[in-house]
Scaffold this motif. Structure first.
Motif, short mmCIF file in Angstrom:
data_model
loop_
_atom_site.label_atom_id
_atom_site.label_comp_id
_atom_site.label_asym_id
_atom_site.label_seq_id
_atom_site.Cartn_x
_atom_site.Cartn_y
_atom_site.Cartn_z
N GLU A 130 0.89 -1.08 0.10
CA GLU A 130 -0.01 0.13 -0.10
C GLU A 130 0.83 1.44 0.08
OE1 GLU A 130 -4.07 -1.43 2.25
OE2 GLU A 130 -2.45 -0.75 3.52
N ARG A 159 -1.19 -5.20 -1.90
CA ARG A 159 -2.04 -4.54 -2.79
C ARG A 159 -1.84 -5.19 -3.95
NH1 ARG A 159 -0.65 1.31 -5.26
NH2 ARG A 159 -2.63 1.59 -6.67
N LEU A 160 -0.93 -5.31 -5.06
CA LEU A 160 -1.01 -5.96 -6.08
C LEU A 160 0.26 -6.68 -6.31
CD1 LEU A 160 -1.11 -2.30 -7.98
CD2 LEU A 160 -3.09 -3.84 -7.69
N TYR A 162 2.58 -7.92 -9.82
CA TYR A 162 2.95 -7.72 -11.39
C TYR A 162 4.04 -8.54 -11.91
CZ TYR A 162 6.56 -4.53 -10.31
OH TYR A 162 7.75 -3.77 -10.12
N VAL A 177 -0.77 -7.36 -14.21
CA VAL A 177 -1.00 -6.91 -13.17
C VAL A 177 -2.19 -7.33 -12.41
CG1 VAL A 177 -1.24 -4.41 -11.80
CG2 VAL A 177 0.05 -4.56 -14.07
N ASN A 179 -4.83 -7.33 -8.65
CA ASN A 179 -4.97 -6.83 -7.48
C ASN A 179 -5.58 -8.09 -6.79
OD1 ASN A 179 -7.79 -7.52 -8.27
ND2 ASN A 179 -8.38 -5.45 -8.86
N ARG A 180 -6.10 -7.42 -5.37
CA ARG A 180 -6.62 -8.47 -4.36
C ARG A 180 -7.55 -9.24 -4.72
NH1 ARG A 180 -5.65 -8.50 0.84
NH2 ARG A 180 -3.98 -7.08 1.59
N HIS A 182 -8.15 -10.61 -7.87
CA HIS A 182 -7.80 -11.81 -8.57
C HIS A 182 -6.96 -12.63 -7.77
CE1 HIS A 182 -8.92 -9.31 -12.07
NE2 HIS A 182 -8.57 -10.46 -13.04
N TRP A 211 1.30 -14.73 -3.95
CA TRP A 211 0.83 -13.86 -4.81
C TRP A 211 2.02 -13.62 -5.93
CZ3 TRP A 211 -1.87 -8.54 -3.55
CH2 TRP A 211 -2.74 -8.90 -2.68
N ASP A 274 -8.33 -4.17 -13.63
CA ASP A 274 -9.70 -3.31 -13.60
C ASP A 274 -9.92 -2.65 -14.76
OD1 ASP A 274 -8.63 -2.36 -10.35
OD2 ASP A 274 -10.14 -3.72 -10.96
N VAL A 278 -3.21 1.48 -13.19
CA VAL A 278 -3.10 1.36 -11.82
C VAL A 278 -2.02 2.53 -11.16
CG1 VAL A 278 -2.36 0.02 -10.21
CG2 VAL A 278 -3.57 -0.99 -12.08
#
Length: 279
Positions: A130, A159-160, A162, A177, A179-180, A182, A211, A274, A278
């Motif tokens: 974050e 947060r992400l 990639y 990329v 996010n949470r 996915h 992750w 999204d 980002v």
């Protein structure tokens, strides 16, 4: 010799650790050639993991066949079990009403397979917290900008994630990329994370690594991940040479850079979870 000692030796000689040693030839046979010289260390690493993890040992004893199938999969991929290349995890089998061993490929394993295919010069897989600065706008940026305050005591929550690869011709692969949302979907599909022993799953014991694995695995849709890719290219070139009556057998060095004839091998826009940039 006491009955206790005799029993202990019998258990040792017929247990999962001994089973691995007995199948050394089979394991070595399916390994990539670069791993075969290290088969002894590979076996000892796996045996040591069983000694340190009682739940895993129990699961291996419950179904030795399943256990060996998982190890053969790791060996065939050229990955080391019990590491961040390839996790060994006990899972509950409802039909058997007992635990068994399952294999979970880790992010280092995904990356290793990409490098081994020979199409990339580097693979970048990172997580974003974050308090990090992260910017990426498809069509404008070739690669993400990710800045970390290394002096910060707390970078915040994950947060992400990639991932992207730099191809050998310098082009950038597709940038993935996630996010949470996915990551949560990927975790929801994991048997180890949603079974009877979720606390033993790498999703619990090594969350950041999972992750990273999710992003790396998504990248494999766009980057070759097997040494078989190179072998197929060599066979194709050899067939062409034979048809043309050439006596020169192509070597790996004679191959063109992988993907260089692919029209999508230039900078590819990111897959954005999204559908927007980002930051």
């Amino acid at each position: 010799m006491s009955n206790t000692i005799s029993s202990a030796i019998a258990t040792r000689d017929t247990g999962p650790g001994a089973l691995i040693a007995q199948h050394r030839g089979d394991i070595e046979l399916v390994m990539p050639s670069h791993m075969q010289k290290r088969v002894g260390a590979w076996i000892r690493t796996t045996q040591g993991l069983l000694r340190r993890n009682e739940k895993l040992l129990e699961a291996a004893q419950n179904d030795p066949g399943q256990f060996m199938a998982v190890l053969m999969d790791a060996a065939n991929l050229g990955l080391v079990p019990g590491t961040e290349q390839y996790y060994l995890v006990p899972r509950w089998n409802k039909k058997k009403r007992a635990t068994e061993v399952t294999g979970v490929r880790g992010y280092q394993g995904e990356i290793e397979l990409m490098y081994r295919a020979g199409a990339v010069s580097s693979v970048i897989v990172e997580v974003v917290y974050e308090n990090d600065r992260f910017e990426y706008r498809p069509g404008r940026d070739e690669r993400p900008l990710h800045e970390i305050d290394w002096d910060s005591v707390d970078r915040g929550e994950l947060r992400l994630a990639y991932a992207y690869a730099v191809m050998k011709d310098g082009a950038t692969s597709k940038v993935v990329v996630l996010n949470r949302g996915h990551i949560a979907k990927a975790m929801a599909k994991s048997e180890s994370a949603n079974g009877k022993y979720p606390h033993l799953s790498p999703w619990s014991t090594d969350t950041e690594a999972m992750w990273l694995k999710t992003a790396a695995h998504r990248l494999t849709k766009w980057v070759p991940t097997s040494a078989e890719y190179i072998r197929e290219q060599l066979r194709a070139r050899a067939d062409v040479a034979a048809e043309q009556g050439s006596t020169t057998v192509p070597t790996t060095a004679a191959l063109p850079q992988p993907l260089e004839d692919d029209p999508d091998d230039d900078v590819i826009e990111a897959e954005l979870v999204d559908g927007e940039a980002v930051a």
